[in-house]
Design an enzyme around this catalytic site. Structure first.
Site, short mmCIF file in Angstrom:
data_model
loop_
_atom_site.label_atom_id
_atom_site.label_comp_id
_atom_site.label_asym_id
_atom_site.label_seq_id
_atom_site.Cartn_x
_atom_site.Cartn_y
_atom_site.Cartn_z
N LYS A 11 -19.99 34.18 14.86
CA LYS A 11 -21.08 33.43 15.47
C LYS A 11 -21.11 33.65 16.99
CE LYS A 11 -20.60 29.68 12.09
NZ LYS A 11 -20.44 28.22 11.96
N ARG A 120 -11.68 32.45 3.05
CA ARG A 120 -11.64 31.04 3.45
C ARG A 120 -10.25 30.66 3.97
NH1 ARG A 120 -16.25 28.97 3.28
NH2 ARG A 120 -15.54 26.86 3.65
N THR A 126 -13.39 24.16 8.36
CA THR A 126 -14.62 24.18 9.18
C THR A 126 -14.43 23.45 10.50
OG1 THR A 126 -15.87 24.07 7.13
CG2 THR A 126 -17.08 23.53 9.14
N ARG A 137 -9.99 29.88 12.88
CA ARG A 137 -10.47 28.67 13.57
C ARG A 137 -9.31 27.91 14.21
NH1 ARG A 137 -14.38 27.48 8.49
NH2 ARG A 137 -16.30 28.43 9.27
N ASN A 157 -17.26 26.97 15.72
CA ASN A 157 -16.06 27.26 14.92
C ASN A 157 -15.95 28.74 14.59
OD1 ASN A 157 -18.12 27.39 13.09
ND2 ASN A 157 -17.28 25.90 11.65
N HIS A 160 -18.47 32.22 10.18
CA HIS A 160 -18.96 31.72 8.90
C HIS A 160 -18.35 32.59 7.81
CE1 HIS A 160 -21.58 30.54 5.61
NE2 HIS A 160 -21.66 31.84 5.35
P1 CMP Z 1 -20.50 27.10 8.66
O1 CMP Z 1 -19.28 27.53 7.91
O2 CMP Z 1 -21.34 28.17 9.26
O3 CMP Z 1 -21.44 26.23 7.72
C1 CMP Z 1 -22.30 25.24 8.19
C2 CMP Z 1 -22.11 25.00 9.66
O4 CMP Z 1 -22.71 23.82 10.13
C3 CMP Z 1 -20.64 24.85 9.96
O5 CMP Z 1 -20.01 26.09 9.84
C4 CMP Z 1 -20.67 24.19 11.33
O6 CMP Z 1 -20.84 25.13 12.38
C5 CMP Z 1 -21.96 23.37 11.25
N1 CMP Z 1 -21.76 21.93 11.02
C6 CMP Z 1 -21.57 21.30 9.87
N2 CMP Z 1 -21.54 19.96 10.07
C7 CMP Z 1 -21.71 19.75 11.37
C8 CMP Z 1 -21.81 18.61 12.21
N3 CMP Z 1 -21.72 17.38 11.78
N4 CMP Z 1 -22.01 18.79 13.51
C9 CMP Z 1 -22.13 20.01 14.00
N5 CMP Z 1 -22.06 21.14 13.26
C10 CMP Z 1 -21.86 21.01 11.98
#
Ligand code: CMP
Length: 196
Positions: A11, A120, A126, A137, A157, A160
């Site tokens: 990202k 993963r 996440t 991460r 983070n 993805h």
């Molecule tokens: P990703 O694995 O790309 O999948 C969904 C993304 O949404 C996640 O990583 C985070 O970057 C983002 N995300 C999910 N929940 C939240 C939240 N409450 N606030 C901010 N970002 C979020």
């Protein structure tokens, strides 16, 4: 047993912090085969297609957010003006659409056995504070949900990673044509798996 594929996206925070090489090498060294690579400035449609617009996805993201807020004693209503999980999921998706266009993103398709579990495991939780040391991460990010939401933005983070084979296949189709994915042997497959 057949091999499966997964999509990884480095990202904007990973790209802008100069972490592409370090991150890519982690997937290579564990033995995943890179079958597709792309460095692009994504458009709104690609990002909207990548993150599902289903009730289930909005709910999953919203519920995860509510759980985290509750754990930390924070009030989700203050930030999101609602405590409805689906509405929160929709807000997060809009933040992602904006955020993922802030710099180019680095797209990677990897292939192997149990590939989803492996990507993963290497990516980590996440939420950076919950991601174990040794994961991408856990080692490279230190953002928190409440800080992110206070600034109306997604969690930074770094990466993805597809979370199921079915989602992975859908995601790969958003970003790659089949003829942009390559089949070739890696020299260590025979020694790791006893077959290709
Ligand atoms: P990703 O694995 O790309 O999948 C969904 C993304 O949404 C996640 O990583 C985070 O970057 C983002 N995300 C999910 N929940 C939240 C939240 N409450 N606030 C901010 N970002 C979020």
């Amino acid at each position: 047993m057949t091999k499966q594929r997964a999509l990884l996206i480095i990202k904007p925070d990973g790209v802008q912090r100069g972490l592409i090489g370090k991150i890519l090498s982690r997937f290579e060294r564990v033995g995943l085969k890179i079958i597709g690579l792309k460095f692009i400035w994504a458009n709104e449609k690609q990002i909207k297609d990548h993150y599902p617009s289903t009730e289930a996805w909005f709910k999953k993201v919203g519920e995860r957010t509510l759980t985290n807020y509750a754990k930390k004693g924070l009030d989700a209503k203050k930030i999101f003006k609602t405590d409805d999980a689906v509405s929160i999921g929709k807000t997060v998706k809009q933040w992602l659409v904006d955020y993922m266009q802030q710099s180019p993103v680095f797209l990677v398709v990897v292939e192997s056995f149990d590939v989803i579990e492996i990507v993963r495991k290497l990516s980590g939780n996440t939420i950076p504070v919950l991601a174990a040391p040794g994961t991408i991460r856990g080692d490279f990010s230190h953002d928190t949900i409440d800080l992110a939401n206070e600034q109306s933005r997604p969690l930074r983070n770094i990466i993805h990673a597809s979370d199921s084979v079915e989602d992975g296949e859908k995601e790969i189709k958003v970003w790659f044509k089949e003829d942009e994915l390559f089949e070739y042997p890696r020299c260590d497959e025979k020694f790791m798996f006893g077959r290709q």
